[in-house]
Design a protein around this motif. Structure first.
Motif, PDB file in Angstrom:
ATOM      1  N   PRO A  92      -8.342  16.773 -27.076  1.00  0.00           N
ATOM      2  CA  PRO A  92      -6.911  17.097 -26.921  1.00  0.00           C
ATOM      3  C   PRO A  92      -6.039  16.443 -27.992  1.00  0.00           C
ATOM      4  CG  PRO A  92      -7.592  15.452 -25.317  1.00  0.00           C
ATOM      5  CD  PRO A  92      -8.836  15.880 -26.018  1.00  0.00           C
ATOM      6  N   LEU A  93      -4.734  16.610 -27.859  1.00  0.00           N
ATOM      7  CA  LEU A  93      -3.732  16.090 -28.791  1.00  0.00           C
ATOM      8  C   LEU A  93      -4.014  16.544 -30.218  1.00  0.00           C
ATOM      9  CD1 LEU A  93      -3.083  12.479 -27.457  1.00  0.00           C
ATOM     10  CD2 LEU A  93      -1.575  14.453 -27.340  1.00  0.00           C
ATOM     11  N   ASN A  94      -4.271  17.828 -30.345  1.00  0.00           N
ATOM     12  CA  ASN A  94      -4.579  18.413 -31.648  1.00  0.00           C
ATOM     13  C   ASN A  94      -3.828  19.732 -31.781  1.00  0.00           C
ATOM     14  OD1 ASN A  94      -5.691  19.224 -34.039  1.00  0.00           O
ATOM     15  ND2 ASN A  94      -7.783  19.468 -33.260  1.00  0.00           N
ATOM     16  N   PRO A  95      -2.479  19.669 -31.799  1.00  0.00           N
ATOM     17  CA  PRO A  95      -1.705  20.920 -31.756  1.00  0.00           C
ATOM     18  C   PRO A  95      -1.918  21.807 -32.984  1.00  0.00           C
ATOM     19  CG  PRO A  95      -0.260  19.038 -32.164  1.00  0.00           C
ATOM     20  CD  PRO A  95      -1.604  18.486 -31.820  1.00  0.00           C
ATOM     21  N   GLN A  96      -2.375  21.228 -34.101  1.00  0.00           N
ATOM     22  CA  GLN A  96      -2.598  22.056 -35.289  1.00  0.00           C
ATOM     23  C   GLN A  96      -4.003  22.667 -35.287  1.00  0.00           C
ATOM     24  OE1 GLN A  96       0.870  21.791 -35.714  1.00  0.00           O
ATOM     25  NE2 GLN A  96       0.041  22.775 -37.546  1.00  0.00           N
ATOM     26  N   HIS A  97      -4.787  22.382 -34.248  1.00  0.00           N
ATOM     27  CA  HIS A  97      -6.154  22.898 -34.141  1.00  0.00           C
ATOM     28  C   HIS A  97      -6.977  22.574 -35.379  1.00  0.00           C
ATOM     29  CE1 HIS A  97      -4.670  24.839 -30.575  1.00  0.00           C
ATOM     30  NE2 HIS A  97      -3.727  25.417 -31.281  1.00  0.00           N
ATOM     31  N   LEU A  98      -6.880  21.326 -35.804  1.00  0.00           N
ATOM     32  CA  LEU A  98      -7.649  20.916 -36.976  1.00  0.00           C
ATOM     33  C   LEU A  98      -9.116  20.768 -36.586  1.00  0.00           C
ATOM     34  CD1 LEU A  98      -5.090  18.240 -38.163  1.00  0.00           C
ATOM     35  CD2 LEU A  98      -5.627  20.372 -39.341  1.00  0.00           C
ATOM     36  N   PRO A  99     -10.011  21.231 -37.440  1.00  0.00           N
ATOM     37  CA  PRO A  99     -11.444  21.122 -37.127  1.00  0.00           C
ATOM     38  C   PRO A  99     -11.937  19.690 -37.326  1.00  0.00           C
ATOM     39  CG  PRO A  99     -11.151  22.032 -39.308  1.00  0.00           C
ATOM     40  CD  PRO A  99      -9.765  21.844 -38.745  1.00  0.00           C
ATOM     41  N   GLY A 100     -13.157  19.414 -36.894  1.00  0.00           N
ATOM     42  CA  GLY A 100     -13.749  18.102 -37.131  1.00  0.00           C
ATOM     43  C   GLY A 100     -13.791  17.789 -38.619  1.00  0.00           C
ATOM     44  N   VAL A 101     -13.645  16.509 -38.956  1.00  0.00           N
ATOM     45  CA  VAL A 101     -13.691  16.126 -40.371  1.00  0.00           C
ATOM     46  C   VAL A 101     -15.098  16.365 -40.908  1.00  0.00           C
ATOM     47  CG1 VAL A 101     -13.361  14.199 -41.975  1.00  0.00           C
ATOM     48  CG2 VAL A 101     -11.917  14.400 -39.953  1.00  0.00           C
ATOM     49  N   ASP A 102     -15.186  16.885 -42.099  1.00  0.00           N
ATOM     50  CA  ASP A 102     -16.471  17.199 -42.754  1.00  0.00           C
ATOM     51  C   ASP A 102     -17.262  18.270 -42.000  1.00  0.00           C
ATOM     52  OD1 ASP A 102     -15.891  15.231 -44.585  1.00  0.00           O
ATOM     53  OD2 ASP A 102     -17.129  13.722 -43.597  1.00  0.00           O
ATOM     54  N   SER A 103     -16.566  19.135 -41.261  1.00  0.00           N
ATOM     55  CA  SER A 103     -17.308  20.205 -40.593  1.00  0.00           C
ATOM     56  C   SER A 103     -17.782  21.210 -41.635  1.00  0.00           C
ATOM     57  CB  SER A 103     -16.427  20.885 -39.546  1.00  0.00           C
ATOM     58  OG  SER A 103     -15.221  21.291 -40.140  1.00  0.00           O
ATOM     59  N   ALA A 104     -18.719  22.059 -41.221  1.00  0.00           N
ATOM     60  CA  ALA A 104     -19.314  23.015 -42.152  1.00  0.00           C
ATOM     61  C   ALA A 104     -18.223  23.818 -42.856  1.00  0.00           C
ATOM     62  CB  ALA A 104     -20.251  23.943 -41.394  1.00  0.00           C
ATOM     63  N   GLY A 105     -18.363  23.974 -44.135  1.00  0.00           N
ATOM     64  CA  GLY A 105     -17.390  24.748 -44.887  1.00  0.00           C
ATOM     65  C   GLY A 105     -16.391  23.888 -45.634  1.00  0.00           C
ATOM     66  N   SER A 106     -16.205  22.635 -45.216  1.00  0.00           N
ATOM     67  CA  SER A 106     -15.275  21.777 -45.954  1.00  0.00           C
ATOM     68  C   SER A 106     -15.965  21.235 -47.208  1.00  0.00           C
ATOM     69  CB  SER A 106     -14.800  20.615 -45.075  1.00  0.00           C
ATOM     70  OG  SER A 106     -15.832  19.683 -44.901  1.00  0.00           O
TER      71      SER A 106
END
Lengths: 614, 197
Positions: A92-106
Motif C-alpha cells: 500500500p501507500l503507492n498512489p503512483q503505482h510504481l513497480p518494484g525497484v529493479d523489476s524486469a524491464g528496468s
C-alpha cells in the motif's frame, strides 16, 4: 560576497556553538541511563521495546559483542530495505503505482542493481542516490524503508561514538555498554521527540506532508517544445544527414510530485543522512521552501556533531578537551566556507565574457548562480555545501557539480578529510577521536615520551588500529576511481562533463561513497551495474571496515589503567592541541588526495581562467 | 544467536515506530493544523482546476509574461515530477552555448542593459519559483510594452510579489514569478495571445 552573507554565516556558527552544551548534556544523561523530563512518557515505551525484542538492559557487552550486534542489526535492516524496495509494487501507500525497484524491464533489473546500492547506501548513513525518487520510490518505501534508516543509521553512528567515549572514560574493564540499549535510547529520546516537533515546524514553513497522488496543474502559459520524432514503434526517426528529426509538442500540464516529506526531511538532516525525498534534494521548494527552513536544516546537520564534543568532555571528565576538539572543527569549517563563498561569489569569468552580470547589487546576489536557488543566493548555498560535506550529510541545496572549480574543491576536500568536522552523527566524533589518538602519538614521538590520551597510554596496538582506520578510506576510493577513469565503456561514458571536471565527477562519487556522505557531482549517471555495485561496496567498506578497528581501539582503551598526568604528558586541552589536531587532519588528507585533486579541480581552475571549455 | 533474533525483532519493532507511526502521526497533525502548507500550497481556479503551486515555478515564454529562469527539470522545464539541475560544470561547452544563446536573446529585447546572471542560469531544483529583483526589473520594459501598461504600474505589481530577506537577514530578496504573472493577468491580460516559444 556581501556583509549580509557573512552575517548569516556567523549567526549560523554562533548558534551551533551555543547549542553544543545543552545537546551534549542531554545526550550524556540519556546514555548514562539517567532520568530526564521525557522519561515520564517514554520510559514505558522503552521497556516495552526491550520486552518485545528480548533485550536485557542491565547486560554489558565487550567491544567484540558490541560490534557483532551492530553488524547483525545492519545486515538484517539492510535486507529488509532491499526486500521492501523490490516488492513495493504489491504494497500500500503507492498512489503512483510504481513497480518494484529493479523489476524486469528496468535499466538495472536483477539482484545487484539500484535496490542493492540504495539498501547499502541508507544502511551506511550515506544516502547516495543513484535512483530518481519521484519516479522510483513509493511513499511506503520512503517512510518505512528510507526514512527509517535515517533514524537507524544515525542512531548506530551515535551509539558507536558513545561506545568509544566509554572506552576512554572507563578503566580496567572489558565492556563498553549494550548496543541494543544505546540504540533504543538514542532513537527514543534523542531523535524521535525533536523530529515530531521539528517536522511540524518545517510544515508550517511550506514543507509538504501528505499522501496525495501527484497533482496535475494546468500551466498558466502552455509551452511548445521540439522533441525527437518517433515512428509507431517508438524508434527515433533520423534525417538523411544523421540528425534526429524534430517535431513540435505542446506541453499544457505540470506534474507536481507530493508525499510525506517533512517527517523525512527533519531526520534526514538531524541524522546527517541527506537522502532527498525528491531528486533535487534540499534545493526542491517542497523540501526547503524558505531561508528559515534552510537555516534549520543546516543547524540540524551540525547539532549532534557539536553536542557530542560536549558529551565527550563530560563523560571523560575533561570538558576543556571537548572544547578543544570543537575549536578544531570550527577552524576547519571556517577555512572551507570562506574559500567556497569566495569563489562562488566571484563567479565564472567565462559567464561575464558572454554578457551575464555576476556583480553584487542591491537587486541581485550575483556570483555563480548555475545550480543555485534565488531564495538562497550565493552565501546560503556556499554555507550549506560546506556544512553538508563537513558532516557526512550529503543533502544539497545547490548543485555541487556546477560550482566553480575551487568552489567545488571544498566539498570534495571536506569529504576527503574524513568528514570529522562536526561530521556524521556519531561517525564524526569517533573519526576525530582517531585523529586525536594520532595527534598525541605524533606529539609523543616529538618529545620522546609514551603518548597518553586522557589518562590512557597509547600503545602500538592502538596506533596500528588507528592507522588502519585512516588507510582503508583512501584505499577503497582510489582503486575504484582509478578503474572507472580508465574504462571508457562503463566508466567515463557515464559522465555529464568532459575534461578535468569529468575526473572530479568520478572522484567525488567514490569519495562520497567511502565517506558515507552521499552528495554528488550529480552529472554522473551512476545508475548502472558498474557504479551501483562498486559504489555500493565502497559505502559498505567505508562504514563497517572503519568501525571495527575503531571499536577495537575503544575496547583496548577501556581495559587500560588510568595514569595520572605527569610533566611529560602532552595536554589535550590547550589551543596548541587544537593546532596540532588541525595540522594532522590536513596533512593526512593532503598527502592522500592532493595528487588526484590537482588533476581535477585545480587544473580546471587554471583552464577556466584560460577560457578553455570541454 | 540471541543477538541475531534481537536484530530481527529490533528491526521490525523500530520500523513500526519510526517508519510508520511517526510519519503517520506527523501527517495527521499537519493535515489538521497546516492543511494548505502540507498539501503544497496549490493555487486553484474557481472550478477547482489546479493552476500550480505557490512555491513551484512554471515556464513562461511569451513576451507579455515575466520569464522564469532556465530549467533542467523535464523536457519543457519546470516539471515538478522530475526535479533536476543541469549539472553542467563551469568549463562545459554546453553550458556556455546555452548561456550565450539566452544572453543574446535577452539583450535583443532590452539593448544596452547587463543581463542579470540568475536569468540565464538554471536553478538546482529546476523548479525555482523566484527570480531576483534585478531579473524582474530587466523585464519591465518588455512586459509594459506588451501589456500596454506604464512601467510604473508594472513595477507596482512586482513590488507586491517581492519578498525581502526573512526576519530581515536570512536568504536573498526575490520575486515570485507565477504569482506575479497571475496578478498581471488579473490587472490586464496580455494584448495578444502569447506566441509559442
Amino acid at each position: 560576497m556581501t556583509l549580509n552573507g557573512w552575517l548569516q554565516i556567523l549567526v549560523f556558527i554562533g548558534i551551533v556553538v551555543a547549542v553544543a552544551k545543552p545537546v551534549g548534556i542531554f545526550m550524556t544523561h540519556i546514555f548514562n541511563g539517567e532520568r530526564t523530563f521525557m522519561h515520564f512518557v517514554l520510559r514505558p515505551v522503552e521497556r516495552l521495546i526491550y520486552r518485545l525484542t528480548g533485550v536485557d538492559e542491565k547486560r554489558e557487552m565487550r567491544w567484540t559483542e558490541y560490534a557483532a550486534a551492530m553488524l547483525l542489526f545492519s545486515v538484517v535492516s539492510l535486507l529488509l530495505l532491499y526486500i521492501l524496495q523490490r516488492v513495493q509494487g504489491h504494497l500500500p501507500l503507492n498512489p503512483q503505482h510504481l513497480p518494484g525497484v529493479d523489476s524486469a524491464g528496468s535499466a538495472t533489473s536483477g539482484f545487484v542493481g539500484s535496490a542493492f546500492n540504495t539498501a547499502a547506501s541508507f544502511t551506511t548513513n550515506t544516502n547516495w542516490q543513484s535512483y530518481v525518487p519521484e519516479t522510483t520510490m513509493s511513499y511506503l518505501t520512503q517512510m518505512a524503508g528510507l526514512a527509517y534508516h535515517n533514524f537507524a543509521s544515525a542512531a548506530t553512528g551515535i551509539v558507536l561514538a558513545i561506545a568509544f567515549i566509554r572506552g576512554i572514560a572507563r578503566r580496567e574493564t572489558d565492556t563498553i555498554g549494550n548496543f541494543w540499549v544505546d540504540f533504543v535510547r538514542c532513537n527514543l529520546y534523542v531523535l524521535l521527540p525533536i523530529c515530531v516537533l521539528g517536522a511540524l515546524l518545517l510544515v508550517s514553513q511550506g514543507v509538504i506532508q501528505n499522501f496525495r497522488p501527484y497533482d496535475t496543474a494546468k500551466l498558466l502559459e502552455p509551452q511548445t517544445i521540439q522533441v525527437d520524432k518517433k515512428d509507431a514503434n517508438g524508434n527515433v526517426l533520423t534525417n538523411p544527414d544523421g540528425t534526429n528529426q524534430q517535431e513540435a509538442q505542446t506541453v499544457t500540464d505540470q506534474t507536481i510530485a507530493q508525499g510525506p516529506v517533512a517527517s523525512q526531511e527533519f531526520i534526514k538532516e538531524l541524522g546527517t543522512n541527506g537522502g532527498g525525498f525528491f531528486n533535487a534534494n534540499s534545493a526542491h521548494p517542497f523540501e526547503n521552501p524558505t531561508p528559515f527552513t534552510n537555516l534549520i536544516e543546516m543547524l540540524l546537520i551540525f547539532t549532534i556533531g557539536a553536542g557530542l564534543t560536549y558529551t565527550l568532555g563530560r563523560m571523560t571528565g575533561s570538558q576543556k578537551h571537548g572544547w578543544a576538539v570543537l575549536a578544531a572543527m570550527v577552524v576547519v569549517f571556517f577555512a572551507g566556507v570562506v574559500t567556497l563563498y569566495w569563489y562562488e561569489g566571484h563567479g565564472n569569468p567565462m559567464l561575464s565574457k558572454l554578457g551575464a552580470d555576476q556583480s553584487v547589487t542591491a537587486l541581485q546576489p550575483g556570483g555563480n548562480m548555475e545550480g543555485k536557488e534565488v531564495r538562497f543566493g550565493i552565501a546560503n548555498s556556499s554555507l550549506f555545501a560546506t556544512v553538508t560535506t563537513d558532516a557526512s550529510c550529503g543533502a544539497v541545496s545547490s548543485m555541487h557539480d556546477s560550482f566553480t572549480p575551487l568552489g567545488g574543491l571544498v566539498p570534495l576536500a571536506n569529504i576527503a578529510l574524513g568528514e570529522i568536522i562536526f561530521g556524521g552523527a556519531g561517525s564524526g566524533l569517533y573519526g576525530i577521536l582517531i585523529f586525536c589518538v594520532l595527534s598525541v602519538f605524533i606529539a609523543g614521538l616529538m618529545v620522546g615520551r609514551t603518548p597518553e590520551y586522557l589518562g590512557k597510554k597509547i600503545e602500538s596496538y592502538d596506533v596500528k588500529m588507528a592507522m588502519l582506520y585512516v588507510l582503508i578510506f583512501p584505499l577503497v576510493i582510489l582503486v575504484f576511481a582509478a578503474i572507472s577513469v580508465m574504462a571508457p565503456s562503463f566508466g567515463t561514458s557515464q559522465l555529464n562533463n568532459a575534461g578535468p571536471h569529468g575526473l572530479s565527477e568520478i572522484l567525488y562519487a567514490f569519495v562520497s561513497g567511502a565517506g558515507n556522505n552521499g552528495s554528488a557531482f550529480a552529472g554522473i549517471s551512476a545508475n548502472t551495474y558498474w557504479f551501483n555495485t562498486t559504489i555500493g561496496i565502497t559505502m559498505l567498506m567505508g562504514r563497517f571496515l572503519m568501525i571495527v578497528p575503531m571499536l577495537a581501539v575503544a575496547g583496548n582503551l577501556a581495559r587500560k589503567k588510568m595514569v595520572p598526568p605527569s610533566l611529560g604528558t602532552f595536554p589535550v586541552t590547550t589551543p596548541l592541541f587544537t593546532v596540532l589536531l588541525v595540522s594532522v587532519i590536513l596533512i593526512v588528507g593532503a598527502l592522500t588526495f592532493f595528487p588526484a585533486l590537482s588533476l581535477g579541480p585545480i587544473v580546471e581552475h587554471l583552464l577556466m581562467y584560460a577560457g578553455k571549455t570541454f | 544467536m540471541k543477538n541475531l533474533l534481537t536484530a530481527v525483532l529490533m528491526t521490525i519493532v523500530t520500523t513500526i515506530l519510526l517508519g510508520l507511526i511517526y510519519p503517520l502521526m506527523v501527517t495527521g497533525i499537519a493535515q489538521v493544523v497546516f492543511p494548505d502548507k502540507a498539501n503544497g500550497q496549490l493555487i486553484k481556479r474557481s472550478d477547482g482546476t489546479i493552476i500550480g503551486s505557490r512555491i513551484i515555478g512554471q515556464p513562461f515564454g511569451g513576451p507579455g509574461y515575466f520569464h522564469s529562469r532556465p530549467s533542467a527539470a523535464g523536457a519543457a522545464g519546470y516539471d515538478a515530477g522530475a526535479s533536476s539541475g543541469s549539472n553542467l560544470g563551469p568549463t562545459s561547452q554546453k553550458l556556455m552555448d546555452r548561456i550565450k544563446g539566452d544572453v543574446e536573446r535577452l539583450q535583443a529585447e532590452n539593448p544596452g542593459q547587463p543581463v542579470p546572471v540568475d536569468l540565464v542560469t538554471s536553478s538546482g531544483s529546476g523548479l525555482d519559483p523566484h527570480i531576483s529583483p534585478a531579473a524582474a526589473e530587466f523585464q519591465v520594459p518588455r512586459v509594459a510594452r506588451e501589456r500596454k501598461l506604464s512601467e510604473a504600474e508594472v513595477r507596482r505589481v512586482i513590488s507586491a510579489h517581492t519578498e525581502g530577506r526573512q526576519f530581515g537577514f536570512l536568504g536573498e530578496p526575490r520575486v515570485n514569478v507565477l504569482e506575479l504573472n497571475l496578478d498581471l493577468d488579473s490587472v490586464k491580460p496580455p494584448s495578444i495571445p502569447a506566441p509559442a516559444r
